[in-house]
Design a protein around this motif. Structure first.
Motif, PDB file in Angstrom:
ATOM      1  N   ALA A 116       5.240  25.381  22.852  1.00  0.00           N
ATOM      2  CA  ALA A 116       5.629  24.938  21.516  1.00  0.00           C
ATOM      3  C   ALA A 116       6.943  25.560  21.065  1.00  0.00           C
ATOM      4  CB  ALA A 116       4.519  25.273  20.518  1.00  0.00           C
ATOM      5  N   ALA A 117       7.244  26.753  21.562  1.00  0.00           N
ATOM      6  CA  ALA A 117       8.429  27.471  21.093  1.00  0.00           C
ATOM      7  C   ALA A 117       9.653  27.258  21.960  1.00  0.00           C
ATOM      8  CB  ALA A 117       8.120  28.969  21.008  1.00  0.00           C
ATOM      9  N   ASP A 118       9.528  26.471  23.050  1.00  0.00           N
ATOM     10  CA  ASP A 118      10.679  26.315  23.941  1.00  0.00           C
ATOM     11  C   ASP A 118      10.441  25.144  24.879  1.00  0.00           C
ATOM     12  OD1 ASP A 118      12.881  26.485  25.550  1.00  0.00           O
ATOM     13  OD2 ASP A 118      12.556  28.546  26.198  1.00  0.00           O
ATOM     14  N   THR A 119      10.864  23.958  24.472  1.00  0.00           N
ATOM     15  CA  THR A 119      10.727  22.795  25.343  1.00  0.00           C
ATOM     16  C   THR A 119      11.717  21.733  24.903  1.00  0.00           C
ATOM     17  OG1 THR A 119       9.073  21.412  26.474  1.00  0.00           O
ATOM     18  CG2 THR A 119       8.963  21.499  24.062  1.00  0.00           C
ATOM     19  N   THR A 120      11.691  20.608  25.579  1.00  0.00           N
ATOM     20  CA  THR A 120      12.554  19.478  25.227  1.00  0.00           C
ATOM     21  C   THR A 120      11.715  18.215  25.151  1.00  0.00           C
ATOM     22  OG1 THR A 120      13.084  19.076  27.565  1.00  0.00           O
ATOM     23  CG2 THR A 120      14.612  20.461  26.305  1.00  0.00           C
ATOM     24  N   LEU A 121      12.169  17.269  24.356  1.00  0.00           N
ATOM     25  CA  LEU A 121      11.599  15.932  24.298  1.00  0.00           C
ATOM     26  C   LEU A 121      12.684  15.008  24.828  1.00  0.00           C
ATOM     27  CD1 LEU A 121       9.264  14.078  23.430  1.00  0.00           C
ATOM     28  CD2 LEU A 121      10.288  13.991  21.148  1.00  0.00           C
ATOM     29  N   ASP A 122      12.403  14.328  25.952  1.00  0.00           N
ATOM     30  CA  ASP A 122      13.454  13.687  26.741  1.00  0.00           C
ATOM     31  C   ASP A 122      13.276  12.177  26.819  1.00  0.00           C
ATOM     32  OD1 ASP A 122      14.558  16.309  28.004  1.00  0.00           O
ATOM     33  OD2 ASP A 122      12.411  16.354  28.427  1.00  0.00           O
ATOM     34  N   ILE A 123      14.384  11.468  26.685  1.00  0.00           N
ATOM     35  CA  ILE A 123      14.452  10.036  26.973  1.00  0.00           C
ATOM     36  C   ILE A 123      15.335   9.901  28.200  1.00  0.00           C
ATOM     37  CG2 ILE A 123      14.943   7.748  26.050  1.00  0.00           C
ATOM     38  CD1 ILE A 123      15.173   9.206  23.258  1.00  0.00           C
ATOM     39  N   MET A 124      14.773   9.406  29.312  1.00  0.00           N
ATOM     40  CA  MET A 124      15.492   9.389  30.583  1.00  0.00           C
ATOM     41  C   MET A 124      15.537   7.969  31.130  1.00  0.00           C
ATOM     42  SD  MET A 124      13.565  12.802  32.066  1.00  0.00           S
ATOM     43  CE  MET A 124      14.407  12.831  33.636  1.00  0.00           C
ATOM     44  N   GLN A 125      16.741   7.493  31.418  1.00  0.00           N
ATOM     45  CA  GLN A 125      16.859   6.206  32.084  1.00  0.00           C
ATOM     46  C   GLN A 125      16.295   6.304  33.491  1.00  0.00           C
ATOM     47  OE1 GLN A 125      21.244   5.776  30.524  1.00  0.00           O
ATOM     48  NE2 GLN A 125      20.630   3.826  31.436  1.00  0.00           N
ATOM     49  N   VAL A 126      15.576   5.271  33.919  1.00  0.00           N
ATOM     50  CA  VAL A 126      14.909   5.302  35.215  1.00  0.00           C
ATOM     51  C   VAL A 126      15.118   3.975  35.929  1.00  0.00           C
ATOM     52  CG1 VAL A 126      13.156   6.988  34.523  1.00  0.00           C
ATOM     53  CG2 VAL A 126      12.728   4.555  34.151  1.00  0.00           C
ATOM     54  N   ALA A 131      21.231  -5.310  33.335  1.00  0.00           N
ATOM     55  CA  ALA A 131      19.777  -5.243  33.234  1.00  0.00           C
ATOM     56  C   ALA A 131      19.372  -4.670  31.882  1.00  0.00           C
ATOM     57  CB  ALA A 131      19.217  -4.375  34.354  1.00  0.00           C
ATOM     58  N   ALA A 132      18.151  -4.925  31.514  1.00  0.00           N
ATOM     59  CA  ALA A 132      17.612  -4.356  30.289  1.00  0.00           C
ATOM     60  C   ALA A 132      17.388  -2.856  30.474  1.00  0.00           C
ATOM     61  CB  ALA A 132      16.298  -5.045  29.926  1.00  0.00           C
ATOM     62  N   PRO A 133      17.449  -2.087  29.405  1.00  0.00           N
ATOM     63  CA  PRO A 133      17.181  -0.649  29.520  1.00  0.00           C
ATOM     64  C   PRO A 133      15.754  -0.395  29.983  1.00  0.00           C
ATOM     65  CG  PRO A 133      18.216  -1.165  27.414  1.00  0.00           C
ATOM     66  CD  PRO A 133      17.832  -2.473  28.038  1.00  0.00           C
ATOM     67  N   ASP A 134      15.610   0.631  30.809  1.00  0.00           N
ATOM     68  CA  ASP A 134      14.290   1.057  31.283  1.00  0.00           C
ATOM     69  C   ASP A 134      14.255   2.575  31.169  1.00  0.00           C
ATOM     70  OD1 ASP A 134      11.799   1.244  32.404  1.00  0.00           O
ATOM     71  OD2 ASP A 134      12.422   0.697  34.440  1.00  0.00           O
ATOM     72  N   VAL A 135      13.387   3.105  30.321  1.00  0.00           N
ATOM     73  CA  VAL A 135      13.411   4.532  30.039  1.00  0.00           C
ATOM     74  C   VAL A 135      12.014   5.138  30.164  1.00  0.00           C
ATOM     75  CG1 VAL A 135      15.418   4.408  28.516  1.00  0.00           C
ATOM     76  CG2 VAL A 135      13.116   4.160  27.539  1.00  0.00           C
ATOM     77  N   LEU A 136      12.013   6.432  30.413  1.00  0.00           N
ATOM     78  CA  LEU A 136      10.807   7.251  30.398  1.00  0.00           C
ATOM     79  C   LEU A 136      10.920   8.212  29.232  1.00  0.00           C
ATOM     80  CD1 LEU A 136       8.233   8.552  31.801  1.00  0.00           C
ATOM     81  CD2 LEU A 136       9.862  10.087  32.930  1.00  0.00           C
ATOM     82  N   LEU A 137       9.862   8.322  28.443  1.00  0.00           N
ATOM     83  CA  LEU A 137       9.777   9.325  27.387  1.00  0.00           C
ATOM     84  C   LEU A 137       8.875  10.440  27.898  1.00  0.00           C
ATOM     85  CD1 LEU A 137      10.520  10.103  24.474  1.00  0.00           C
ATOM     86  CD2 LEU A 137       8.465   8.871  23.712  1.00  0.00           C
ATOM     87  N   THR A 138       9.405  11.659  27.950  1.00  0.00           N
ATOM     88  CA  THR A 138       8.657  12.767  28.533  1.00  0.00           C
ATOM     89  C   THR A 138       9.055  14.063  27.844  1.00  0.00           C
ATOM     90  OG1 THR A 138       8.010  13.805  30.639  1.00  0.00           O
ATOM     91  CG2 THR A 138      10.328  13.187  30.389  1.00  0.00           C
ATOM     92  N   PHE A 139       8.562  15.189  28.353  1.00  0.00           N
ATOM     93  CA  PHE A 139       8.942  16.492  27.810  1.00  0.00           C
ATOM     94  C   PHE A 139       9.248  17.423  28.973  1.00  0.00           C
ATOM     95  CE2 PHE A 139       4.420  16.596  28.522  1.00  0.00           C
ATOM     96  CZ  PHE A 139       4.137  17.878  28.986  1.00  0.00           C
ATOM     97  N   ALA A 140      10.071  18.430  28.716  1.00  0.00           N
ATOM     98  CA  ALA A 140      10.471  19.418  29.720  1.00  0.00           C
ATOM     99  C   ALA A 140      11.053  18.765  30.965  1.00  0.00           C
ATOM    100  CB  ALA A 140       9.295  20.325  30.099  1.00  0.00           C
TER     101      ALA A 140
END
Length: 583
Positions: free
Chosen positions: A151-161, A114-123
């Motif tokens: 702003a001083a403590d988080t993540t920027l996430d790419i998650m397969q869904v 299948a083609a990639p399916d991702v969510l771009l999110t934070f934390a």
């Protein structure tokens, strides 16, 4: 009652969930008890087919496609706790009757990826709760809301869904409209592509980490996009979010908390009467008798022996070890209690640990909070009760007589009805042989016993039922402790973000039931749900955890609170507490 099909925010963070009909607010439960209820129901459902299977995993780890509530089950029924097997296909037929899958033929081409399916999110927030979609109440139009990233403590996430195909992370093209400082100190200009090798990677997730040395710009609206590719094609996602500073008055952990579980509450004397159907009616006298109340409860449940001090001490230690390990798992800590950047920043102790703090160290302005392991709470059937503390602005004493975790109440919930007695009848003091009194016990209760070395099915059966009791009750106790601690650490503040964490918001499309304030029933077995209608099947395979929005708050990766609900002082006087009961 037929359980809902398993659902999970982890599987597809963007998925919207169908709410269950007939659920209502105002009831609460120790969340992990659903795992025990599921085990009971599934074992009984398996026995109705009058099948006996010779081998199952230790501790009667069971999975079943369906399970109906069994009414009027005779306690004389013969349950093989060693052997529960799902032999039916999805339509309820026997597995042996299923035709071979034509797709297994060698001359049939494999399906393309299948083609990639991702969510771009934070934390690591699912789409429903990161502010990107708006929240939906009763199928009305989405209501906009914001979740503020720290702003001083988080993540920027790419998650397969969903049913995402493989992703070639080396080909990832991530860009944001704001300049980013990476962990190595280098800077990526606004609208420039982030080097793929700057992404951390694990399984179906890749991410950027922003900490004190490379924080995001504060009070900034950030827009990002990502393009991914793989052997099945291409995919993309976008994200828009706001950053804020996390001030001390909204920071749940300016410094790590210390938590002490006290084990010495002795205000009850417990006895029981055996009814004709072999259920138990407990009689509780408000009088100390020299035995901790929670230990009396475990004697009644056939977990601890009543009259073998050496064995009792060993099994007591084994039970508490199980409780501790479940708590450390939920807090995202190592089995030794070590913290890393993903842990809930608390240090957890049990009374009697070599390095445990003293109860006398407690101060409302300190960093030590207390919670009692108790028998039952006065004049109530609550499973637990604790002080509320929005944003965790002070230490809490949950050892006062109205607060704590009610172990006896949990056990009464099962032993006062036939289904509970039926499962554990072999080890209950009034229906079977309590630990330490059976001919097998010297062998199977040894610390180094390997069930693979059981010399007979009867020995394996007794080992499995004792282990099931330990696993179920230690998990139930641990999740109730984590639930009550969660309230005292600021979960689940009422209202939508950024003011609250959706506590008590009725009609949400991504919850399974409406709850009272300070509770939320997110999909999947989660620690801060309050309702008995939790996902029974899912709880067997997936032990309860803090839901992603709650975990992001506990990790300090989002900013939650407002002028009307942000400090402990707002809850006094009088200080409010909240209780958790079964339906």
């Amino acid at each position: 009652m037929k359980p809902n099909p398993p659902r999970s925010l982890v599987g597809d963070p963007r998925q919207r969930f169908q709410r269950r009909p007939g659920m209502h607010a105002g009831f609460a439960i120790a969340p992990s008890l659903t795992c025990i209820v599921a085990t009971l129901i599934l074992l009984l459902a398996a026995c109705r087919d009058d099948e006996v299977v010779d081998d199952v995993p230790d501790s009667a780890d069971v999975v079943s496609d369906t399970a109906d509530v069994v009414e009027d089950v005779p306690v004389d029924a013969d349950i093989d706790v060693d052997t529960v097997s799902d032999t039916r296909d999805a339509d309820g037929g026997d597995a042996d009757d299923v035709e071979p899958d034509a797709g297994n033929d060698a001359d049939v081409d494999a399906e393309p990826p299948a083609a990639p399916d991702v969510l771009l999110t934070f934390a690591e927030l699912p789409a429903e709760v990161n502010g990107g979609l708006g929240y939906v109440i009763d199928d009305n139009e989405p209501v906009p809301f914001e979740v503020h990233a720290n702003a001083a403590d988080t993540t920027l996430d790419i998650m397969q869904v969903g049913r995402s195909g493989p992703v070639d992370w080396d080909a990832t093209r991530l860009r944001c409209d704001t300049a980013l400082t990476l962990e190595d100190g280098s800077t990526v200009a606004a609208d420039a592509i982030v080097p793929a090798d700057a992404l951390r990677r694990a399984g179906a997730r890749a991410w950027l980490r922003f900490g004190p040395d490379n924080g995001l710009p504060t009070d900034t609206h950030i827009q990002c996009t990502v393009h991914v590719s793989g052997p099945g094609g291409e995919g993309s996602a976008d994200l828009s979010f706001n950053t804020r500073d996390l001030p001390d008055e909204l920071d749940p952990f300016v410094r790590p908390d210390r938590w002490l579980l006290t084990l010495d509450r002795d205000v009850l004397s417990v006895s029981w009467l055996v009814n004709e159907d072999r259920t138990v009616t407990f009689e509780v006298e408000q009088a100390a008798n020299g035995v901790p109340d929670w230990e009396e409860a475990l004697v009644a449940a056939g977990i601890l022996p009543e009259d073998n001090p050496e064995l009792r001490q060993r099994l007591r230690s084994r039970f508490l070890t199980g409780v501790r390990q479940e708590l450390l798992r939920v807090f995202k800590q190592s089995p030794d209690g070590d913290l890393d950047e993903d842990s809930v920043p608390i240090h957890f102790f049990m009374q009697g640990d070599p390095n445990a703090p003293s109860v006398d160290e407690f101060s409302e302005d300190g960093d030590l909070s207390l919670i009692a392991f108790a028998g039952q709470l006065p004049d109530t059937d609550l499973f637990g009760q604790a002080w509320l503390d929005a944003n965790n602005q002070g230490a809490e004493d949950n050892t006062v007589l109205g607060n704590g975790v009610a172990t006896l109440t949990m056990i009464r919930f099962f032993l006062e009805q036939s289904i509970g007695v039926l499962l554990f009848q072999d080890i209950l003091p009034h229906t079977g042989t309590a630990p330490g009194r059976h001919e097998f016990d010297e062998v199977i209760l040894a610390d180094d016993f390997d069930p693979a070395n059981a010399t007979s099915p009867a020995m394996r059966r007794r080992y499995n039922i004792i282990k099931l009791g330990f696993d179920a009750l230690s998990t139930a106790a641990a999740m109730t402790i984590a639930h009550e601690m969660g309230h005292s650490m600021g979960l689940v503040t009422p209202g939508p973000p950024p003011r609250g964490l959706f506590g008590g918001v009725d009609g949400l499309s991504f919850t399974y039931a409406d709850e009272d304030s300070w509770h939320i029933d997110m999909p999947g077995p989660n620690v801060m749900q309050a309702g008995g209608g939790a996902e029974l099947i899912e709880a067997l395979d997936n032990p309860p955890v803090y839901a992603p929005l709650n975990l992001a708050y506990l990790r300090g990766r989002i900013v939650v609170g407002g002028p009307d609900i942000r400090t402990r002082a707002n809850l006094n006087p009088p200080q409010q507490r909240i209780g958790c009961r079964h339906r």
